[in-house]
Design a protein around this motif. Sequence first.
Motif, mmCIF file in Angstrom:
data_model
loop_
_atom_site.group_PDB
_atom_site.id
_atom_site.type_symbol
_atom_site.label_atom_id
_atom_site.label_comp_id
_atom_site.label_asym_id
_atom_site.label_seq_id
_atom_site.Cartn_x
_atom_site.Cartn_y
_atom_site.Cartn_z
ATOM 1 N N LEU A 1 -14.672 20.321 -26.641
ATOM 2 C CA LEU A 1 -15.005 18.983 -27.078
ATOM 3 C C LEU A 1 -16.622 18.542 -27.301
ATOM 4 O O LEU A 1 -17.057 17.679 -27.261
ATOM 5 C CB LEU A 1 -14.353 17.966 -26.312
ATOM 6 C CG LEU A 1 -12.616 18.170 -26.345
ATOM 7 C CD1 LEU A 1 -12.136 17.199 -25.195
ATOM 8 C CD2 LEU A 1 -12.046 17.895 -27.573
ATOM 9 N N SER A 2 -17.269 19.792 -27.057
ATOM 10 C CA SER A 2 -18.859 19.641 -27.107
ATOM 11 C C SER A 2 -19.259 18.719 -25.996
ATOM 12 O O SER A 2 -19.929 17.524 -26.257
ATOM 13 C CB SER A 2 -19.165 19.236 -28.389
ATOM 14 O OG SER A 2 -18.650 20.099 -29.437
ATOM 15 N N GLY A 3 -18.839 18.713 -24.745
ATOM 16 C CA GLY A 3 -19.248 18.004 -23.904
ATOM 17 C C GLY A 3 -18.589 16.376 -23.737
ATOM 18 O O GLY A 3 -19.123 15.609 -23.048
ATOM 19 N N ASP B 1 0.093 12.639 -29.524
ATOM 20 C CA ASP B 1 -0.240 12.613 -31.015
ATOM 21 C C ASP B 1 -1.535 12.062 -31.197
ATOM 22 O O ASP B 1 -1.936 11.060 -31.526
ATOM 23 C CB ASP B 1 0.816 11.494 -31.410
ATOM 24 C CG ASP B 1 0.730 11.387 -32.884
ATOM 25 O OD1 ASP B 1 0.249 12.089 -33.735
ATOM 26 O OD2 ASP B 1 1.329 10.462 -33.369
ATOM 27 N N PRO B 2 -2.553 13.083 -31.023
ATOM 28 C CA PRO B 2 -3.843 12.677 -31.335
ATOM 29 C C PRO B 2 -4.295 12.367 -32.524
ATOM 30 O O PRO B 2 -3.898 12.904 -33.653
ATOM 31 C CB PRO B 2 -4.606 14.289 -30.911
ATOM 32 C CG PRO B 2 -3.562 15.412 -30.996
ATOM 33 C CD PRO B 2 -2.170 14.737 -31.091
ATOM 34 N N THR B 3 -5.352 11.627 -32.709
ATOM 35 C CA THR B 3 -5.974 11.016 -33.848
ATOM 36 C C THR B 3 -6.641 12.259 -34.801
ATOM 37 O O THR B 3 -7.176 13.278 -33.827
ATOM 38 C CB THR B 3 -6.831 9.933 -33.727
ATOM 39 O OG1 THR B 3 -7.869 10.428 -32.985
ATOM 40 C CG2 THR B 3 -6.179 8.768 -33.247
ATOM 41 N N ASP B 4 -6.785 12.066 -35.940
ATOM 42 C CA ASP B 4 -7.884 13.142 -36.414
ATOM 43 C C ASP B 4 -9.150 13.201 -35.916
ATOM 44 O O ASP B 4 -9.702 14.090 -35.660
ATOM 45 C CB ASP B 4 -8.179 12.907 -38.140
ATOM 46 C CG ASP B 4 -6.590 13.066 -38.817
ATOM 47 O OD1 ASP B 4 -5.849 14.004 -38.473
ATOM 48 O OD2 ASP B 4 -6.609 12.622 -39.903
ATOM 49 N N ARG B 5 -9.574 12.333 -35.354
ATOM 50 C CA ARG B 5 -10.823 12.202 -34.509
ATOM 51 C C ARG B 5 -10.934 12.837 -33.402
ATOM 52 O O ARG B 5 -11.942 13.517 -33.047
ATOM 53 C CB ARG B 5 -11.457 10.451 -34.295
ATOM 54 C CG ARG B 5 -12.721 10.482 -33.610
ATOM 55 C CD ARG B 5 -13.217 9.076 -33.618
ATOM 56 N NE ARG B 5 -13.636 8.680 -32.464
ATOM 57 C CZ ARG B 5 -13.011 8.431 -31.310
ATOM 58 N NH1 ARG B 5 -11.793 8.038 -31.215
ATOM 59 N NH2 ARG B 5 -13.667 8.316 -30.061
ATOM 60 N N LEU B 6 -9.806 12.772 -32.601
ATOM 61 C CA LEU B 6 -9.567 13.596 -31.413
ATOM 62 C C LEU B 6 -9.695 15.137 -31.833
ATOM 63 O O LEU B 6 -10.218 15.978 -31.174
ATOM 64 C CB LEU B 6 -8.565 13.058 -30.594
ATOM 65 C CG LEU B 6 -8.638 11.884 -29.831
ATOM 66 C CD1 LEU B 6 -7.351 11.441 -28.899
ATOM 67 C CD2 LEU B 6 -9.912 11.878 -28.796
ATOM 68 N N LEU B 7 -8.706 15.355 -32.810
ATOM 69 C CA LEU B 7 -8.620 16.798 -33.353
ATOM 70 C C LEU B 7 -10.018 17.533 -34.025
ATOM 71 O O LEU B 7 -9.960 18.760 -33.794
ATOM 72 C CB LEU B 7 -7.557 16.664 -34.224
ATOM 73 C CG LEU B 7 -6.041 16.717 -33.629
ATOM 74 C CD1 LEU B 7 -5.099 16.594 -34.910
ATOM 75 C CD2 LEU B 7 -5.842 17.609 -32.471
ATOM 76 N N GLU B 8 -10.953 16.550 -34.507
ATOM 77 C CA GLU B 8 -11.914 17.307 -35.232
ATOM 78 C C GLU B 8 -12.804 18.456 -34.252
ATOM 79 O O GLU B 8 -13.123 19.328 -34.878
ATOM 80 C CB GLU B 8 -12.969 16.171 -35.614
ATOM 81 C CG GLU B 8 -14.165 16.583 -36.394
ATOM 82 C CD GLU B 8 -13.801 17.308 -37.609
ATOM 83 O OE1 GLU B 8 -14.311 18.350 -37.959
ATOM 84 O OE2 GLU B 8 -12.612 17.214 -38.221
ATOM 85 N N THR C 1 -2.315 5.290 -28.465
ATOM 86 C CA THR C 1 -3.744 5.335 -28.887
ATOM 87 C C THR C 1 -4.756 5.499 -27.636
ATOM 88 O O THR C 1 -5.671 5.434 -27.783
ATOM 89 C CB THR C 1 -3.920 3.987 -29.575
ATOM 90 O OG1 THR C 1 -3.446 2.801 -28.678
ATOM 91 C CG2 THR C 1 -3.160 3.783 -31.177
ATOM 92 N N SER C 2 -4.019 5.639 -26.588
ATOM 93 C CA SER C 2 -4.773 5.885 -25.290
ATOM 94 C C SER C 2 -4.080 6.636 -23.989
ATOM 95 O O SER C 2 -2.809 6.604 -24.326
ATOM 96 C CB SER C 2 -5.359 4.418 -24.498
ATOM 97 O OG SER C 2 -4.081 3.879 -24.115
ATOM 98 N N PRO C 3 -4.576 7.359 -23.392
ATOM 99 C CA PRO C 3 -3.938 8.102 -22.302
ATOM 100 C C PRO C 3 -2.932 7.094 -21.647
ATOM 101 O O PRO C 3 -1.800 7.709 -21.076
ATOM 102 C CB PRO C 3 -5.010 8.295 -21.321
ATOM 103 C CG PRO C 3 -6.268 8.298 -22.356
ATOM 104 C CD PRO C 3 -6.247 7.566 -23.140
#
Length: 143
Positions: free
Chosen positions: A38-40, A56-63, A96-98
């Motif tokens: 996750l680059s820190g 169900d992670p968003t595309d932003r989290l998967l990037e 949408t959140s933990p």
Amino acid sequence: MTLPVQPTPLPDEPLSGYVLRLAALYGFTHRSMWSILLSGGGKHFDRQGVNLFDLDPTDRLLEPLRRSTGRTNDELRLMTLASYDGVAIERDEPPTSPDAFRWPMRGAYLRTSSLYCVECLHEEPHRWRTEWRLPYQFGCIRH
């Protein structure tokens, strides 16, 4: 950063299990591997954050995972419980959140941690299964 060795995800392997296998391959702890991937962006490698990736992670989290592992978002999403939606589980809205990862499942709730089969893990170390997170999974069909 792209990892030089990128093993193929195994059938029914959750994202967190894939990262655990990567950590073992590279000699890192699970937590350190999440931080590297996750680059820190460390706010997601706590226990609840890891669970969010398995849901169900968003595309932003998967990037960052996509960039590091060379897998597409679709390939990564197949490693989540969202792939069971409409088949083995039902949900009203994606989390949408933990804090939002208790999806109603026909009267049961998803586990916030995973059950496991000791024999399976003995046969295949670091091999976790998405199905172990399902609310009605309570025994191993192989053992």
